[in-house]
Design a protein around this motif. Structure first.
Motif, PDB file in Angstrom:
ATOM      1  N   ASN A   1     -43.175   4.221  20.996  1.00 59.22           N
ATOM      2  CA  ASN A   1     -41.934   3.650  20.484  1.00 59.22           C
ATOM      3  C   ASN A   1     -40.837   4.691  20.299  1.00 59.22           C
ATOM      4  OD1 ASN A   1     -42.929   0.999  20.269  1.00 59.22           O
ATOM      5  ND2 ASN A   1     -43.972   1.537  18.380  1.00 59.22           N
ATOM      6  N   ASP A   2     -41.218   5.965  20.271  1.00 63.20           N
ATOM      7  CA  ASP A   2     -40.265   7.044  20.045  1.00 63.20           C
ATOM      8  C   ASP A   2     -39.335   7.212  21.247  1.00 63.20           C
ATOM      9  OD1 ASP A   2     -41.659   7.353  17.723  1.00 63.20           O
ATOM     10  OD2 ASP A   2     -42.690   9.170  18.346  1.00 63.20           O
ATOM     11  N   VAL A   3     -38.193   7.859  21.003  1.00 66.32           N
ATOM     12  CA  VAL A   3     -37.199   8.089  22.048  1.00 66.32           C
ATOM     13  C   VAL A   3     -37.096   9.585  22.312  1.00 66.32           C
ATOM     14  CG1 VAL A   3     -34.755   7.876  22.644  1.00 66.32           C
ATOM     15  CG2 VAL A   3     -35.896   6.047  21.363  1.00 66.32           C
ATOM     16  N   LEU A   4     -37.111   9.960  23.588  1.00 61.21           N
ATOM     17  CA  LEU A   4     -36.919  11.350  23.986  1.00 61.21           C
ATOM     18  C   LEU A   4     -35.931  11.374  25.140  1.00 61.21           C
ATOM     19  CD1 LEU A   4     -37.782  14.353  23.704  1.00 61.21           C
ATOM     20  CD2 LEU A   4     -39.439  13.891  25.527  1.00 61.21           C
ATOM     21  N   ILE A   5     -34.843  12.109  24.960  1.00 63.32           N
ATOM     22  CA  ILE A   5     -33.825  12.250  25.999  1.00 63.32           C
ATOM     23  C   ILE A   5     -33.770  13.712  26.401  1.00 63.32           C
ATOM     24  CG2 ILE A   5     -31.367  12.031  26.556  1.00 63.32           C
ATOM     25  CD1 ILE A   5     -31.270   9.818  24.383  1.00 63.32           C
ATOM     26  N   GLU A   6     -33.880  13.976  27.701  1.00 63.56           N
ATOM     27  CA  GLU A   6     -33.801  15.339  28.216  1.00 63.56           C
ATOM     28  C   GLU A   6     -32.421  15.597  28.783  1.00 63.56           C
ATOM     29  OE1 GLU A   6     -36.112  18.275  31.347  1.00 63.56           O
ATOM     30  OE2 GLU A   6     -36.185  16.115  31.674  1.00 63.56           O
ATOM     31  N   LEU A   7     -31.787  16.672  28.325  1.00 67.12           N
ATOM     32  CA  LEU A   7     -30.522  17.138  28.881  1.00 67.12           C
ATOM     33  C   LEU A   7     -30.854  18.369  29.718  1.00 67.12           C
ATOM     34  CD1 LEU A   7     -28.338  16.924  25.650  1.00 67.12           C
ATOM     35  CD2 LEU A   7     -28.591  15.202  27.436  1.00 67.12           C
ATOM     36  N   VAL A   8     -30.517  18.356  30.984  1.00 68.05           N
ATOM     37  CA  VAL A   8     -30.849  19.472  31.861  1.00 68.05           C
ATOM     38  C   VAL A   8     -30.020  20.686  31.479  1.00 68.05           C
ATOM     39  CG1 VAL A   8     -30.902  20.286  34.244  1.00 68.05           C
ATOM     40  CG2 VAL A   8     -31.515  17.916  33.723  1.00 68.05           C
ATOM     41  N   GLY A   9     -30.689  21.806  31.232  1.00 66.31           N
ATOM     42  CA  GLY A   9     -30.029  23.028  30.808  1.00 66.31           C
ATOM     43  C   GLY A   9     -29.986  23.129  29.296  1.00 66.31           C
ATOM     44  N   THR A  10     -29.457  24.239  28.825  1.00 61.40           N
ATOM     45  CA  THR A  10     -29.373  24.430  27.378  1.00 61.40           C
ATOM     46  C   THR A  10     -27.981  24.062  26.882  1.00 61.40           C
ATOM     47  OG1 THR A  10     -28.819  26.762  27.679  1.00 61.40           O
ATOM     48  CG2 THR A  10     -31.141  26.223  27.310  1.00 61.40           C
ATOM     49  N   VAL A  11     -27.961  23.437  25.732  1.00 59.80           N
ATOM     50  CA  VAL A  11     -26.729  22.986  25.085  1.00 59.80           C
ATOM     51  C   VAL A  11     -26.724  23.588  23.683  1.00 59.80           C
ATOM     52  CG1 VAL A  11     -25.509  20.942  24.240  1.00 59.80           C
ATOM     53  CG2 VAL A  11     -26.759  20.832  26.394  1.00 59.80           C
TER      54      VAL A  11
END
Length: 78
Positions: free
Chosen positions: A57-67
């Motif tokens: 049920n958890d949400v994980l969003i990957e942003l490519v690269g470091t922010v």
């Protein structure tokens, strides 16, 4: 090491979120915070724990690269 808290998001940094993504998620999922941003393997992640413990049920969003995590938290709060 928790680097900052802004609103409901926490930025998690340090060796505890390095290594495999699964190991990092185990650490992040065990935190008291339900909304966490962190970096692992050269990418940035936004994690939200929905319900009890780490599950599908958890949400994980990957942003490519470091922010910049502080800027990301500010953007998410806006």
């Amino acid at each position: 090491v928790t680097s900052s808290i802004n609103g409901t998001y926490v930025a998690k940094t340090g060796a505890s979120v390095s290594g495999t993504l699964d190991a990092a998620l185990t650490v992040v999922g065990a935190m008291d915070a339900t909304k966490v941003v962190f970096q692992n393997g050269g990418n940035t992640y936004i994690y939200q724990d929905i319900g009890a413990g780490r599950d599908d049920n958890d949400v994980l969003i990957e942003l490519v690269g470091t922010v910049d995590l502080d800027l990301l938290i500010s953007a998410l709060a806006g």
